[in-house]
Structures are given as structure tokens and as C-alpha cells.
Write an enzyme that holds these catalytic residues in place. Sequence first.
Site, PDB file in Angstrom:
ATOM      1  CE  LYS A 180      -2.432   3.469   1.502  1.00  0.00           C
ATOM      2  NZ  LYS A 180      -2.059   4.729   1.358  1.00  0.00           N
ATOM      3  CD  GLU A 255      12.682   6.080   8.918  1.00  0.00           C
ATOM      4  OE1 GLU A 255      12.679   6.917   9.826  1.00  0.00           O
ATOM      5  OE2 GLU A 255      12.345   6.254   7.980  1.00  0.00           O
ATOM      6  CB  CYS A 289      13.460   9.763   7.377  1.00  0.00           C
ATOM      7  SG  CYS A 289      14.250   8.768   6.403  1.00  0.00           S
ATOM      8  CD  GLU A 390      10.663  13.745   9.974  1.00  0.00           C
ATOM      9  OE1 GLU A 390      11.673  13.031   9.460  1.00  0.00           O
ATOM     10  OE2 GLU A 390       9.735  13.089  10.416  1.00  0.00           O
TER      11      GLU A 390
END
Length: 488
Positions: A180, A255, A289, A390
Site C-alpha cells: 500500500k 521507521e 527522514c 520534524e
Amino acid sequence: MQTASKEKTFNNFINNEWVESESRETIKSISPANKAEVVGYVQNSTKEDLEKAVQAAHQAKKSWRKLGQAARGQLLYKVANIIEENLEDIAETMTREMGKTLPEAKGETARGVAILRYYAGEGMRKDGDVIPSSDKDALMFTKRAPLGVVGVITPWNFPVAIPIWKIAPALVYGNTVVLKPATEGAVTAAKVVSCFAKAGFPEGVLNFVTGSGSVIGQALIDHPLLNGITFTGSESVGEGVAKSAANRGIKFQLEMGGKNPVIVTKDADLDKAVEAVISGGFRSTGQKCTASSRVIVETEIYDAFKEKLIQETKKITVGDGLKEGIWMGPCASESQLNTVKKYIEIGKEEGASLIYGGEQLAGEEFDKGFYVSPTIFEDVQPEMAIAQEEIFGPVIGLIKAENLDQAIEIANSTKYGLSASIFTSRIDSLLEFIDEMDAGLVRINAESAGVELQAPFGGMKASSTGAREQGEAAKEFYTAIKTVFIKG
């Protein structure tokens, strides 16, 4: 590629067939460089579609495991060759769909080819060890057993590399897969899956379903036939994945991002440090990331570093990633652009000083897409939101440190621990950094972004949960160890 009634419509791939969703509805994917351009349409799938995909994977898992590791590896070699033949088209689609420059997109697609060939080689490598038994008349050894059906949920920022580095080891170690992808990168992902389809995999081994995360992603996470799930994405969704998987006792791998520091010591090569900070912070529009977002500089060389950083940042060309000479493309979506703009305003409100960029770019070309200038703040304090959260955009915060010990303390002062780098010419400094830095990836005199495919990848603290990705470490997630004892 199988298409539906619309010219650019990409179907789901279930049990080796390209099929429309039960909903008969599609999701439009637009170019972030030109929001009037439709890159393609993907299926707005239902839980019924997802159910068919999981059932297909479940039915295929026994025969796929029995095929043998060497034969599975040979199929991955075929996929690698097919993707390599279609590299230009896949890379151009990636640039059009999520905005990174064409050279970056080509590099990512080539990396996908290399990952496939690496894991294809696993088909001929050992899958266990012989262990001495206390019984001299017995044979004892271990072998690796696949989990079964693995769910793969991937983000939009690496729509080729991340799906491949999850799918390839899952398949070669004997699992079947339901993929997905994020809808913002789903057209690119569909073109990758088409290469798997052309390679001749058995029915049900790889299945591909597109749609919203709240419907398809959640249904996949919660499905009772799932034996493992690997996820890259936001921390909030990752927490839900962990809870669902833990409740059912299945393996999970997460992650979930980072707030990656770069330390620049007073003895560093400033030119190399500046070059790496710009590359780590602004390439891919900061949408990695592992991107550099906090730059911690010793006070003694702070002003010299800042001046060089601004001078070099001014040279960055922003625009449509398909055009030659463009160094940085747009944000991947309007939503991501708004997030970046929000954090820039937060930084100002918190008292950080905006010393470069920080605006949404305007003008004939820029008005068509989601462009923001590379942004640099100074007077950033470690506790500020722009130093803790972030942003996933081209925003760098400069932080002063009196010495290396303070720099490392600041670098460790977030909940994340994915990657970190240091620029120094002293061996004692780099050794201290390696030992004291709470990060899964530490890099010396190199940017924080980037990892080699044959090396384990993953973070500490809130960045990652579960076994590492990539390299030989991937085997630890996608298989279970079975100990065998044979008595004559």
C-alpha cells in the site's frame, strides 16, 4: 501497463491481474511543480479490495515458500533488468509526481535496481547454520522460515527505493506481499509494480492496492491474516501500527523519521561542512527522514561558517525538477508546503532569527506549484519546536555550542535518533561522537542524509522500532529462526 477508461488510470494489481476498485472511484495525482498537470489516477480502493489482495497473498504463501530461495532470487534479477530498461520513464514519472529533480529521480531508480540485484543474490546465500550438539550422534542446525503474508506501507518521498528495499527481501526470503503506497507517489509505485508483473511472478505473490491510509492502510494493519508489517511514515500512524501488531503478536518494523543534527567543530574543513549541510538539508527539498535540520556549530568558527553557508545557499536554483539546471524542486504537495510555512512562522514566533529564505516563491512559474525557498534560521535554542519537531522541508536551524561535549548534548536532546554527522579533523572528537551519539546512523565528515544499500538502516529512540532495514539485517525481520535437531 493495464489501464481503465481514463488514459492515465492505474489499477490495483491483485492475484496477477490489474483490476479496478470495487468503488469505481479514482484519486487524482497532480504534479507539485504544476498543479494543473495530472500525472495520473489511481484507485480509491475499498476494504473489499484490500481483502481480495490479502486473501490472494495468503493463498500463495505456501507454494511461494516451496519454490525455493534460488528460484525466488532469479525472479528478482528479472525485475531488476526490467526496471533498468524502464529507468527513464520511471524516473520522469517520479519527478512529475513528487517533485524531486530528474537527476535525483534517476539515481533513486538506479538504486532500486541495485537493491533488487543485491537481494537476488540472497537466493544463493546460506539460510542457516550448523550448531554442535551435546549428543555426538545428532545433527543440529538452524534454518530461516518466512513469516507468511507481509504488509508493506510506504511513504511518498522515495516512491521507488523504499518499496523495493522492503519488497525485495520480503520476497526472496519466501514471504508474499501486499503493498500500500502513499497516494502522492502511487503512480510511480504502479510503474514499479508493473515491472514485477512482467517478470512472471506466480499468482498472488505481490499485490498492490491504492487508496487512503485511513481505509486501506488501517485495514491492512488490522487484517487477521497478516503475519508481519513494515511501515515507513509518521510517528502517529506508526504508533497505531505497533499497537495493532503487538495485540496480535505479529512482527512489525517501523521507521518514523528524524531530527538529524550536524556538528561542525572548530577544526573542521568549513568548505566541506557547508557543502554537506546544504546537500543534506536542501536536496529533495529537505523531504528525507535523514535530512539535516539542526546544524550545531562551535562558537569560535560560527560566524565564518554562517557566512559561507549563506553564500552557497544563494546559488541554489529552485524550479521544476524536469528542467536542466534546477537544483531543488517543489514541496511534494500543497499540504507539505503548508506544513513548512507553518514551521517557518513558528520559528519566527519562538524568537529564532530568519537569516535567509523563508518565503513561498511567487511568479509565473512558481505560482503553478508548491515552491518554497531554502530557509536558514539562527539564534535557535535546543528546546524550540523548530529544533525538536520534524519539518520535512528545506529548513535549517543554526545552534551555537561552546565545545564538543555541549554540541553532542544538544544533538541528543530530541526524541529522535535516526542519523547524525560530524565534521572534524580530530580523531578523538570523532571517536567520542561515535560513542556518545544516540543515532542509528553516524557519519563522519559526510552529510547526515544517505545510507548504502548493503548496510543496516534504522534509528534509535522514536525514530525506529523493530529490526533494521536493508543489507543482511533485513533477514532478521522477514524470517524466523527454526532450530532443527535430528537424531539417528
